[in-house]
Write an enzyme that holds these catalytic residues in place. Structure first.
Site, PDB file in Angstrom:
ATOM      1  N   VAL A  16       0.832  -1.202   0.000  1.00 18.04           N
ATOM      2  CA  VAL A  16       0.000   0.000   0.000  1.00 18.04           C
ATOM      3  C   VAL A  16       0.874   1.264   0.000  1.00 18.04           C
ATOM      4  O   VAL A  16       0.748   2.118  -0.873  1.00 18.04           O
ATOM      5  CB  VAL A  16      -0.965   0.002   1.223  1.00 18.04           C
ATOM      6  CG1 VAL A  16      -1.695   1.335   1.325  1.00 18.04           C
ATOM      7  CG2 VAL A  16      -1.965  -1.140   1.109  1.00 18.04           C
ATOM      8  N   THR A  95      -1.330  -5.086   9.195  1.00 16.66           N
ATOM      9  CA  THR A  95      -2.298  -5.370  10.257  1.00 16.66           C
ATOM     10  C   THR A  95      -2.873  -6.771  10.041  1.00 16.66           C
ATOM     11  O   THR A  95      -4.067  -6.917   9.784  1.00 16.66           O
ATOM     12  CB  THR A  95      -3.443  -4.336  10.232  1.00 16.66           C
ATOM     13  OG1 THR A  95      -3.966  -4.293   8.898  1.00 16.66           O
ATOM     14  CG2 THR A  95      -2.979  -2.958  10.628  1.00 16.66           C
ATOM     15  N   LEU A 166      -7.114   0.424  -3.366  1.00 15.01           N
ATOM     16  CA  LEU A 166      -6.368  -0.111  -4.511  1.00 15.01           C
ATOM     17  C   LEU A 166      -6.368  -1.637  -4.480  1.00 15.01           C
ATOM     18  O   LEU A 166      -6.360  -2.254  -3.421  1.00 15.01           O
ATOM     19  CB  LEU A 166      -4.935   0.409  -4.539  1.00 15.01           C
ATOM     20  CG  LEU A 166      -3.958   0.096  -3.409  1.00 15.01           C
ATOM     21  CD1 LEU A 166      -3.353  -1.279  -3.564  1.00 15.01           C
ATOM     22  CD2 LEU A 166      -2.868   1.144  -3.395  1.00 15.01           C
ATOM     23  N   CYS A 275      -6.484  -8.616   2.274  1.00 16.98           N
ATOM     24  CA  CYS A 275      -7.607  -7.828   2.814  1.00 16.98           C
ATOM     25  C   CYS A 275      -8.905  -8.586   3.075  1.00 16.98           C
ATOM     26  O   CYS A 275      -9.488  -8.464   4.147  1.00 16.98           O
ATOM     27  CB  CYS A 275      -7.906  -6.678   1.866  1.00 16.98           C
ATOM     28  SG  CYS A 275      -6.719  -5.350   2.020  1.00 16.98           S
ATOM     29  N   ARG A 442      -9.340 -21.340 -12.879  1.00 16.76           N
ATOM     30  CA  ARG A 442      -9.715 -19.970 -13.282  1.00 16.76           C
ATOM     31  C   ARG A 442     -10.530 -19.931 -14.565  1.00 16.76           C
ATOM     32  O   ARG A 442     -10.887 -18.844 -15.036  1.00 16.76           O
ATOM     33  CB  ARG A 442      -8.452 -19.119 -13.495  1.00 16.76           C
ATOM     34  CG  ARG A 442      -7.611 -18.927 -12.267  1.00 16.76           C
ATOM     35  CD  ARG A 442      -8.169 -17.875 -11.356  1.00 16.76           C
ATOM     36  NE  ARG A 442      -7.294 -17.627 -10.237  1.00 16.76           N
ATOM     37  CZ  ARG A 442      -7.459 -16.637  -9.374  1.00 16.76           C
ATOM     38  NH1 ARG A 442      -8.465 -15.810  -9.495  1.00 16.76           N
ATOM     39  NH2 ARG A 442      -6.637 -16.491  -8.364  1.00 16.76           N
TER      40      ARG A 442
END
Ligand code: UDX
Ligand code: ADP
Length: 468
Positions: A16, A95, A166, A275, A442
């Site tokens: 990030v 985090t 992002l 995330c 995929r």
């Protein structure tokens, strides 16, 4: 107080912090940007003259670094000194989900946030604006504020939440042309100072302002909604396989409804990345904390389906290969959690490789961007597979599709890298063992071409073609 921001420090030079500050530096030539990190190796890579050695792979990043580094963009380990110089400080540290203690496996580990807040409190200038950039549980800004303003030297800091939206692999584009920029806070002057920076390249009507908690919660919920779409479509991919339908056709038809939209409806091996799982786990954790059991269990299911999807794929592979992969050579194409990144955090490749290793397979792995040492480190965590005393390695990491497919019984496509879409089957198929298989998690392989060269195909959500 009207701010005049001339010096910005970003704590954390990761996926990030690095790209974000590079784009900021490009658009704000009059501001000095100092990206600092405690990880010396990472900083050395950011400063490497060979741009291929940058610590993260992100399309377009090398061009920005070339343009700005050494001018108004600097990378260093001088955390305290650069904090001291800054008018505005972004916190962009890691985090991850806690691995032990209260909330293990669910809550975020805030020790790096805590540490950097204390550093800011000690070394930062009074009046500096502190911007929370890392993905965090709701109300973390309050914790940061308490740490910052509980110093005994009368310093005052203003805190803002400015969550990052992002996506890796398209980070530069997302930063250049965001759908929206969200700024949360209660100090209008501080908010305006950040708006002024963004307005160097972003139209003002794309900049949304709100209170701190709404901003933090919006970030969690945006990621939760995106992840929920993936679990929804993955759950239906299994139904397609049973009923003979094709998930691609279903996604297209469903996504053509403007109310639903076409994005994030691609079935796959399950979402990865730093995330989604973390944010939903946080959502589950705070919902339980506030006694909202139904909210918590609703979102927990999104994670459950995600785990189920990768596990179900591992089982299909083993079952299809006659119930055993013991001693079989399995080629793994792609280890990154998605294409165009070298990030493997929470990659479905990890759980699929673990399942196959536990079943006794020998893995031949190739990823065009992920460093070998990162894959080794990850797979070595499965302690049963550390012992290579018989001389035969349980996994080996190779340099090309050709090398990795040599003598294998099956290929598993895990990451949707472009080069996997264009496999030249006439070259690959003859060097595989028979019967040969490709398991395409995929749905990117040209089924007809593979079959023409005698390779059986299983493709996620493709009920009409799977080995028929
Ligand atoms: C995500 C959010 O998109 C971004 O806004 C936030 O700031 C950080 O988290 P990222 O994790 O980098 O970004 O990548 P994303 O493109 O969202 O993909 C996440 C995972 O979902 C990947 O494993 C990807 O392969 C998977 N995915 C995505 C699918 O399986 N199907 C899809 O249709 C889309
Ligand atoms: P993200 O994907 O959120 O950017 P990363 O793990 O890629 O996460 O990057 C976070 C970076 O923050 C790491 O390089 C880590 O070394 C750095 N970091 C963590 N705590 C501190 C700290 N107190 N001071 C400076 N850097 C820190």
């Amino acid at each position: 107080m009207k701010y005049n921001i001339k010096n910005i420090c970003c704590i954390g030079a990761g996926y990030v912090g690095g790209p974000t500050m590079s784009v900021f530096a490009k658009h704000c030539p009059d501001i000095q940007f100092n990206v600092v990190d405690i990880n010396t190796e990472r900083i050395n890579k950011w400063n490497s003259q060979n741009l291929k050695e940058l610590p993260i792979y992100e399309p377009g990043l090398d061009t920005l670094i070339k343009k700005c580094r050494g001018k108004n963009l600097h990378f260093s380990t001088q955390v305290e000194a650069k904090i001291a110089d800054a008018d505005m400080i972004f916190i962009s540290v890691n985090t991850p989900t806690k691995v032990s203690g209260f909330g293990a496996g669910k809550a975020s580990d805030l020790k790096w946030i805590d540490k950097s807040s204390r550093q800011i409190s000690k070394y930062g200038k009074s009046g500096a604006i502190v911007v929370e950039k890392s993905t965090l549980p709701v109300k973390t800004a309050q914790t940061i504020e308490e740490i910052l303003n509980s110093n005994n030297n009368n310093k005052v800091f203003k805190i803002l939440s400015n969550p990052e939206f992002l996506a890796e692999g398209s980070a530069i584009n997302n930063l250049e042309f965001p759908d929206r920029v969200l700024i949360g806070g209660d100090d209008n002057e501080a908010i305006n100072a950040l708006i002024e920076i963004y307005s160097n390249w972003i139209e003002i009507d794309k900049i949304l302002t709100t209170d701190l908690w709404s901003s933090e919660l919006s970030k969690l919920i945006s990621n939760a909604f995106l992840a929920q779409r993936i679990s929804s479509i993955n759950s239906i991919s299994a139904l397609c396989e049973k009923t003979g339908a094709n998930i691609k056709e279903v996604s297209l038809a469903v996504g053509s409804d403007k109310r639903i939209g076409e994005y994030f409806l691609e079935a796959g091996p399950g979402f990865g990345g730093s995330c989604f799982k973390k944010d939903i786990s946080n959502l589950v954790y705070i919902s339980n904390y506030y006694g909202l059991k139904e909210t918590a269990s609703y979102w927990q299911k999104v994670i459950d389906i995600n785990n189920w999807q990768s596990n179900r794929i591992s089982q299909i592979i083993v079952n299809t290969l006659f119930g055993t992969v013991s001693g079989k050579r399995i080629c793994i194409l792609g280890f990154a959690f998605k294409s165009n990144t070298n990030d493997i955090r929470e990659s479905p490749a990890i759980s699929i490789c673990r399942d196959l290793l536990e079943e006794g397979a020998l893995l031949q792995i190739y990823d065009p961007r992920v460093e070998k040492q990162k894959i080794n480190q990850e797979l070595s965590k499965f302690k049963n597979h550390k012992d290579k005393s018989n001389g035969d390695k349980y996994w080996i990491i190779l340099n090309s599709i050709k090398e990795a497919t040599q003598n294998c019984d099956a290929i598993i496509v895990i990451t949707e890298w472009n080069e996997f879409k264009d496999i030249v089957w006439s070259e690959i198929a003859p060097s595989m063992r028979h019967p040969s298989w490709v398991f395409d998690t995929r749905s990117i392989i040209d089924v007809k071409k593979a079959k023409k060269h005698g390779v059986n195909v299983w493709s996620v959500g493709n009920g009409s073609t799977n080995n028929k």
